[in-house]
Design a protein around this motif. Sequence first.
Motif, PDB file in Angstrom:
ATOM      1  N   ILE A   5      46.655  33.747  33.944  1.00 27.83           N
ATOM      2  CA  ILE A   5      45.862  33.241  35.062  1.00 27.83           C
ATOM      3  C   ILE A   5      46.818  32.708  36.127  1.00 27.83           C
ATOM      4  CG2 ILE A   5      44.074  31.616  35.774  1.00 27.83           C
ATOM      5  CD1 ILE A   5      43.169  31.569  32.791  1.00 27.83           C
ATOM      6  N   ASP A   8      46.340  30.744  41.690  1.00 23.15           N
ATOM      7  CA  ASP A   8      45.163  30.911  42.546  1.00 23.15           C
ATOM      8  C   ASP A   8      43.881  31.120  41.754  1.00 23.15           C
ATOM      9  OD1 ASP A   8      46.788  30.736  44.788  1.00 23.15           O
ATOM     10  OD2 ASP A   8      47.084  32.895  44.902  1.00 23.15           O
ATOM     11  N   GLY A   9      43.958  31.114  40.421  1.00 27.36           N
ATOM     12  CA  GLY A   9      42.772  31.261  39.593  1.00 27.36           C
ATOM     13  C   GLY A   9      42.314  32.691  39.388  1.00 27.36           C
ATOM     14  N   ILE A  10      43.267  33.622  39.308  1.00 27.05           N
ATOM     15  CA  ILE A  10      42.949  35.027  39.081  1.00 27.05           C
ATOM     16  C   ILE A  10      43.462  35.437  37.709  1.00 27.05           C
ATOM     17  CG2 ILE A  10      43.265  37.397  39.905  1.00 27.05           C
ATOM     18  CD1 ILE A  10      41.705  35.601  41.857  1.00 27.05           C
ATOM     19  N   LEU A  28      36.678  31.663  32.751  1.00 26.92           N
ATOM     20  CA  LEU A  28      35.677  32.418  33.506  1.00 26.92           C
ATOM     21  C   LEU A  28      34.287  31.806  33.368  1.00 26.92           C
ATOM     22  CD1 LEU A  28      36.866  36.051  32.776  1.00 26.92           C
ATOM     23  CD2 LEU A  28      37.051  34.795  34.943  1.00 26.92           C
ATOM     24  N   LYS A  31      33.186  29.166  35.748  1.00 25.85           N
ATOM     25  CA  LYS A  31      32.855  29.564  37.124  1.00 25.85           C
ATOM     26  C   LYS A  31      31.345  29.692  37.331  1.00 25.85           C
ATOM     27  CE  LYS A  31      37.178  29.780  37.935  1.00 25.85           C
ATOM     28  NZ  LYS A  31      37.796  28.626  38.564  1.00 25.85           N
ATOM     29  N   ARG A  49      35.719  38.146  41.757  1.00 25.57           N
ATOM     30  CA  ARG A  49      36.545  37.182  42.512  1.00 25.57           C
ATOM     31  C   ARG A  49      37.610  36.522  41.648  1.00 25.57           C
ATOM     32  NH1 ARG A  49      31.385  35.565  44.794  1.00 25.57           N
ATOM     33  NH2 ARG A  49      31.372  33.724  43.459  1.00 25.57           N
ATOM     34  N   HIS A  50      37.453  36.580  40.320  1.00 24.35           N
ATOM     35  CA  HIS A  50      38.352  35.815  39.444  1.00 24.35           C
ATOM     36  C   HIS A  50      39.154  36.666  38.467  1.00 24.35           C
ATOM     37  CE1 HIS A  50      36.924  32.047  41.003  1.00 24.35           C
ATOM     38  NE2 HIS A  50      35.685  32.501  40.904  1.00 24.35           N
ATOM     39  N   HIS A  51      39.236  37.967  38.713  1.00 22.45           N
ATOM     40  CA  HIS A  51      40.151  38.787  37.907  1.00 22.45           C
ATOM     41  C   HIS A  51      40.659  39.950  38.752  1.00 22.45           C
ATOM     42  CE1 HIS A  51      37.012  41.814  37.336  1.00 22.45           C
ATOM     43  NE2 HIS A  51      37.875  42.566  36.681  1.00 22.45           N
ATOM     44  N   SER A  52      41.801  40.491  38.343  1.00 23.11           N
ATOM     45  CA  SER A  52      42.433  41.534  39.156  1.00 23.11           C
ATOM     46  C   SER A  52      42.597  42.865  38.437  1.00 23.11           C
ATOM     47  CB  SER A  52      43.819  41.055  39.622  1.00 23.11           C
ATOM     48  OG  SER A  52      44.672  40.857  38.513  1.00 23.11           O
TER      49      SER A  52
END
Length: 84
Positions: A5, A8-10, A28, A31, A49-52
Amino acid sequence: MTALITDDGIVTRWPAKVADRALVLDFLAAKFEPDRDYAEREVNDILKRHHSFGDRALLRCELFESGRFLRNPLTAIYRRVEDQ
């Protein structure tokens, strides 16, 4: 937090270790508001918005199967379970 993580919280990847998975799922789940209904599209938008790594379906499924979310199979409405 961890290499999983970013600052930036990703979430950068789905971890292999069970303990790391729990960390990611707790992150997660936090959120989402407890005891609020979410349509599948809303869940997807928040997860996006929270994973890449681009696998919202995996994350949705894991949140449900881990007991952090409830899912109505008829309406595809999700709800975060209150912290225990």
